[in-house]
Structures are given as structure tokens and as C-alpha cells.
Design an enzyme around this catalytic site. Structure first.
Site, PDB file in Angstrom:
ATOM      1  N   HIS A  64     -12.461  -4.248   3.570  1.00 26.81           N
ATOM      2  CA  HIS A  64     -11.723  -4.223   2.304  1.00 26.81           C
ATOM      3  C   HIS A  64     -11.658  -5.639   1.718  1.00 26.81           C
ATOM      4  O   HIS A  64     -10.751  -6.404   2.018  1.00 26.81           O
ATOM      5  CB  HIS A  64     -10.310  -3.688   2.554  1.00 26.81           C
ATOM      6  CG  HIS A  64      -9.601  -3.263   1.303  1.00 26.81           C
ATOM      7  ND1 HIS A  64      -8.893  -2.095   1.223  1.00 26.81           N
ATOM      8  CD2 HIS A  64      -9.500  -3.834   0.084  1.00 26.81           C
ATOM      9  CE1 HIS A  64      -8.368  -1.970   0.014  1.00 26.81           C
ATOM     10  NE2 HIS A  64      -8.736  -3.028  -0.700  1.00 26.81           N
ATOM     11  N   ASN A  98     -14.332  -2.304  -7.741  1.00 28.88           N
ATOM     12  CA  ASN A  98     -13.589  -2.392  -9.006  1.00 28.88           C
ATOM     13  C   ASN A  98     -13.963  -3.689  -9.729  1.00 28.88           C
ATOM     14  O   ASN A  98     -13.170  -4.623  -9.856  1.00 28.88           O
ATOM     15  CB  ASN A  98     -12.082  -2.269  -8.777  1.00 28.88           C
ATOM     16  CG  ASN A  98     -11.566  -3.275  -7.773  1.00 28.88           C
ATOM     17  OD1 ASN A  98     -12.316  -3.854  -6.998  1.00 28.88           O
ATOM     18  ND2 ASN A  98     -10.251  -3.487  -7.782  1.00 28.88           N
ATOM     19  N   ASN A 255      -0.792  -5.621  -4.241  1.00 29.18           N
ATOM     20  CA  ASN A 255      -0.691  -4.158  -4.316  1.00 29.18           C
ATOM     21  C   ASN A 255      -1.273  -3.544  -3.044  1.00 29.18           C
ATOM     22  O   ASN A 255      -2.439  -3.800  -2.742  1.00 29.18           O
ATOM     23  CB  ASN A 255      -1.476  -3.606  -5.519  1.00 29.18           C
ATOM     24  CG  ASN A 255      -0.875  -3.996  -6.845  1.00 29.18           C
ATOM     25  OD1 ASN A 255       0.309  -4.284  -6.948  1.00 29.18           O
ATOM     26  ND2 ASN A 255      -1.701  -4.026  -7.877  1.00 29.18           N
ATOM     27  N   ASP A 282      -8.068  -7.203   2.517  1.00 22.20           N
ATOM     28  CA  ASP A 282      -7.779  -7.006   1.094  1.00 22.20           C
ATOM     29  C   ASP A 282      -7.873  -8.345   0.363  1.00 22.20           C
ATOM     30  O   ASP A 282      -7.043  -8.669  -0.494  1.00 22.20           O
ATOM     31  CB  ASP A 282      -6.411  -6.358   0.889  1.00 22.20           C
ATOM     32  CG  ASP A 282      -6.256  -5.795  -0.536  1.00 22.20           C
ATOM     33  OD1 ASP A 282      -7.271  -5.717  -1.249  1.00 22.20           O
ATOM     34  OD2 ASP A 282      -5.123  -5.453  -0.928  1.00 22.20           O
ATOM     35  N   HIS A 286      -7.764 -14.726  -7.371  1.00 24.92           N
ATOM     36  CA  HIS A 286      -7.552 -14.888  -8.805  1.00 24.92           C
ATOM     37  C   HIS A 286      -7.516 -16.380  -9.109  1.00 24.92           C
ATOM     38  O   HIS A 286      -7.348 -17.217  -8.203  1.00 24.92           O
ATOM     39  CB  HIS A 286      -6.240 -14.240  -9.252  1.00 24.92           C
ATOM     40  CG  HIS A 286      -6.203 -12.756  -9.091  1.00 24.92           C
ATOM     41  ND1 HIS A 286      -6.846 -11.889  -9.945  1.00 24.92           N
ATOM     42  CD2 HIS A 286      -5.598 -11.966  -8.159  1.00 24.92           C
ATOM     43  CE1 HIS A 286      -6.642 -10.643  -9.553  1.00 24.92           C
ATOM     44  NE2 HIS A 286      -5.893 -10.660  -8.467  1.00 24.92           N
TER      45      HIS A 286
END
Length: 500
Positions: A64, A98, A255, A282, A286
Site C-alpha cells: 500500500h 489513485n 485517512n 500507506d 504531499h
């Protein structure tokens, strides 16, 4: 050809660990042998890597990660993501889709895989970020995936419950910022429906980045019906709580959100008992400008994790005694590789030579009967002689000031195979009695008090709290019994040893 010698090898698939040398050639493991057995078989031109005081492990597998490519190269691209993965010991990555455009058609996928092939680690593609709310669509997908013998992974957050994502709803962080946040029901309801569908269809399903105690309980129950149901946990969910969002703001906004201490400990319990099958990062970078957006809840969710996941896992899971190193590496390597059918996660002859070499702060010595690494522990010293190996520091100063019964209740129960050695304890008690009798016979009361104070100080500094009380010429029986009970509950009691 490369000879990796003097390392401590841990292979979670075969449950084999110990001192082994490995001979590597052209990306393959040619041979595995006991230490010293391969030195005469390699030529003078072979390179030699001395892995003394290091662990040789299978390449870590992350199921992930968000590499933001294509579409967001200012955050991350495939090359920088692969470099971060390699720095953290990861050799196989499943990249989430995504992106912009999303990796949901052959043309985009081929272009991405072409870039991935240029990297020195293995990169695969999957999907994440948007939950499947259509029950009929999910059931159909599970049935098709079952027919193809493929797993399905789901992001479990119902957006209808969420007002401001990334912040635990109904908790201290939401109250601090005066918002509703992301309540735990958003995850619980999705997990309940999805594991029910997987149980009914018999399909393989993975619950991604689980964050609630109730979610862990649902997966634990569902696995009794369908063992193909899995769950993953992230390092930030078993390392942080919502207090981190209050302290660090958007840097800790993820999240699903990090939640309470109870949730964190239930996730750790799930890792212990096998409810949660693997650890995934995960990894979601950013830019600094994006994370600085105000108000906080409008900043994007996500944090990096590839370079810190292993260190956090050791600090939060192995060092406190929740997991052994073998168990941790299984969660990071073989379990995810087996579930997603990847050629990784093990150390075997003719297998891939994707082997991170880990240097830890404590030197691995040898395996115990429970398959746990023995490491150099803190030591109690009397007259410069190490006489007893005890558990590492595990209690705060505030806890040490509390009564012994209270402190004992704060300790976790010892896992199977972690009881102390009786012979070691008898030798230890003999040494202490000898010290006191020598002082008493010589009449050196002040010297005896000094030894007792020094010894008690050492005990407190090393995570144990009890006092030695002199009653005439012997130590009180009740004190010895308290001492015996305390040692038997020591998380690292198996590592007790006499030296000198």
C-alpha cells in the site's frame, strides 16, 4: 558473485533463523550454509560483504504505497518513491492507482509499468482511495475475483459519515479543532458490510489500513468464517494517537485518522494474534505548501512511511515485547507476498537475492527456544561484575514511584516461553546472600548499607522496583518472594544469564 558472511539470517517463511552465510550471483541466492562453510568454495575474485552484528532478512513487501505518478510529480514520482522504498528495506511495492489519470486502463498501466521496469525494486499496481458503496457491484467483483483466484483490497470509510476527513471524530482532536471530523462509524459500518460479503462469497478480501478497535474485532470474527479475509495495519496507526494531530496539525492528518490509545492497543493485539495479517505503510507524500493549507481539515491527508516503517515497527512492537523479530518480519515480508502472490518474502536457494541487511542497536546473539532473538540487554552491576541480565527499561519514573502491586499490574503478561530460568535465579540469590553475610560477619554495617543502596538504585534504573530489607543476618522471606514474582513476570525474563 557475492558472499554475505557472518550475518544472522531470519527467514519467516521457513521459520529458520541463525548464523548463516549466503552466496549470491546474478540476482539469485546460489547457496545457504552455516557460517564459515562457504569461504573455501568461492574464488578470489568474489566480493565479500561482512554482515557481522547484522540481520539478513527477506526484502520487505509493502502492499500500500502512493507514488503520485502519473499526475503529481511535485509530490512523488516512481523514481523517488522507489529510492525511498529501497532506503527503508523494501524491495517489492504495490502502488495505488489513485493518480491523474488513474491507472484504470491498459494504455496508462503499460506506460507506468515501463517506468517501473527501470527501477531496481519490483513495483506493481492496485487501487485504493475510494470505497465501494454499491453492494451488488462489490458482490459481483468478489465472485469474479474468486473465479480468477485474485484478492480484493478495500478502503473502508463511508463518506456519508464524514464531515472533515483525516481527524478522529468524537475525540479529543475533533473537540480541540471544533469540528465533527471522521467518526469511527465511517469505518465500522463499511467493514461490517464488506466482511459479510466476503464471508458469504468465500472470496479473498483485505481490509486496508484498519484504525478502530471495533474493526479489528469484526475482522477477527469474520476470519473464523472465511480465513481468506485479511487486514493490514500501518505504522502510524499502531504508533500514534489523535494527540499527534493536536501537536503536529496536518502533518499527522491521515485517512483513516489515527484514533485513541485503546484503538492503537487493539491494533497491536490484532497483530499479535494474527487477526491483522500484514503491515503496510500507506506511504502518501504531499508538498509542504499543501500540508500548510488552513484550516487544517482542508489540507490533504497522508504521511510518508517507507523509510520509517521498519524502525517504527521495531520500536513499537519488538522492543516492548509485543512481537518477536521473526513475527514482525513475517508481517512485513512473507504474509503480504503470499496473499498477493508475489515472488518475494523468503530466503531460499534459487530465490531472489533481494536481501536488506539490518544493523540494529542491539546485537543479535542466538535464537531462544521460542524463536526470539537474544540481544544484549541492560545489566545490573555489583562490584563491576555482571551477575544478572534483566528486562529493558519499560516503566516511567511516575510508574516506578507507585506501589509494587500497581506497577506489576501495568506490565503485560509474559508471552509463552518468556519465563525466567530457575538456576539463574538461585545463583543470583546466592551471590546476594554472600555479599550480605560477608558484610555482616565483618561488622561493616555502613558498607552493607552502601551496597544495598547501590543495588536498589540499579534495580530501579533497570525497570524493577522492590527493596531489600535487612532483618538481622538475612533477607526477609517476603521480600524474596516479591523478587521471585517480579522476575517471573519480566518481559525479557528468558534472557537472564550469569556472567562471572
Amino acid at each position: 558473485m557475492l558472499l554475505v558472511k557472518n550475518g544472522y539470517m531470519i527467514d519467516p517463511r521457513s521459520q529458520r533463523e541463525g548464523a548463516f552465510d549466503l552466496l549470491l550471483d546474478h540476482g539469485k541466492i546460489v547457496r545457504i550454509a552455516q557460517q564459515g562453510d562457504l569461504e573455501d568454495t568461492v574464488g578470489p575474485d568474489a566480493a565479500v560483504l561482512d554482515a557481522s552484528r547484522c540481520i539478513v532478512a527477506p526484502g520487505l513487501v509493502d502492499t500500500h504505497a502512493h507514488f503520485r505518478d502519473p499526475g503529481y510529480p511535485e509530490k512523488e514520482d516512481i523514481h523517488s518513491g522507489a529510492a525511498a522504498a529501497a532506503a527503508g528495506g523494501y524491495t517489492s511495492i504495490i502502488m495505488m492507482a489513485n493518480t491523474n489519470p488513474p491507472i484504470d486502463n491498459t494504455k496508462v498501466l503499460e506506460r507506468v509499468l515501463e517506468k517501473c521496469a527501470k527501477e531496481k525494486i519490483h513495483i506493481y499496481s492496485a487501487d485504493d482511495g475510494v470505497p465501494v458503496r454499491n453492494r451488488l457491484l462489490l458482490r459481483s467483483a468478489l465472485l469474479h475475483a474468486k473465479a480468477l483466484d485474485m484478492p480484493v483490497s478495500l478502503h473502508e470509510e463511508d463518506p456519508s459519515f464524514i464531515s472533515e476527513n483525516g481527524i478522529n471524530g468524537g475525540g479529543a482532536a475533533a473537540a480541540y479543532y471544533g469540528i465533527k471530523g471522521s467518526p469511527r462509524e465511517a469505518e465500522i459500518t463499511m467493514i461490517r458490510e464488506d466482511v459479510q460479503a466476503a464471508a458469504q462469497t468465500g472470496a479473498a478480501l483485505c481490509i486496508q489500513h484498519i484504525s478502530t478497535a471495533e474493526g479489528v474485532a469484526l475482522v477477527r470474527y469474520a476470519r473464523q468464517i472465511n480465513p481468506l479475509i485479511r487486514a493490514e495495519a500501518t505504522p502510524h496507526h499502531f504508533s500514534l494517537t489523535e494527540e499527534a494531530v493536536i501537536r503536529c496539525g496536518a502533518l499527522a492528518k491521515v485517512n483513516p485518522p489515527v484514533r485513541t490509545e485503546h484503538d492503537r492497543m487493539e491494533i497491536i493485539r490484532g497483530l499479535q494474534d494474527g487477526t491483522i495479517s500484514f503491515i503496510a505503510t500507506d506511504h502518501a507524500p504531499h508538498t509542504a505548501a499543501q500540508k500548510a493549507v488552513t484550516p487544517l481539515w482542508k489540507a490533504p491527508s497522508g504521511m510518508i512511511g517507507l523509510e520509517t516503517a521498519l524502525s517504527l515497527s521495531i520500536r513499537e512492537l519488538v522492543n516492548p515485547g509485543f512481537l518477536t523479530m521473526m513475527q514482525l518480519l513475517r508481517l512485513l515480508t512473507w504474509n503480504p507476498a503470499e496473499y498477493y502472490k508475489l515472488p518475494a518474502g523468503s530466503i531460499e536457494e534459487d530465490g531472489p537475492a533481494a536481501l536488506p541487511i539490518l544493523r540494529l542497536s542491539a546485537r543479535p546473539c542466538r535464537a531462544s527456544s521460542a524463536g526470539r532473538l537474544r540481544t544484549e540487554k541492560l545489566s545490573i552491576k555489583i562490584r563491576s561484575k555482571v551477575i544478572f541480565r534483566t528486562c529493558p527499561k519499560g516503566l516511567s519514573l511516575q510508574q516506578l514511584r507507585q506501589p509494587l502491586s500497581t506497577v506489576r499490574s501495568m506490565r503485560r503478561r509474559a508471552l509463552p516461553g518468556e519465563r525466567g530460568a530457575g538456576l539463574c535465579l538461585l545463583l543470583f540469590l546466592f551471590h546476594i546472600l554472600k555479599q550480605f553475610f560477608q558484610c555482616h560477619s565483618a561488622g561493616c554495617l555502613e558498607k552493607e548499607r552502601g551496597v544495598r543502596r547501590a543495588f536498589q538504585k540499579n534495580l530501579i534504573q533497570h525497570g524493577l522496583r522492590f527493596a531489600f530489607v535487612r532483618t538481622g543476618a538475612h533477607i526477609g522471606k517476603s521480600v524474596l518472594l516479591r523478587f521471585l514474582r517480579n522476575i517471573s513476570r519480566c518481559p525479557s525474563g528468558r534472557d537472564q544469564r550469569i556472567n562471572g
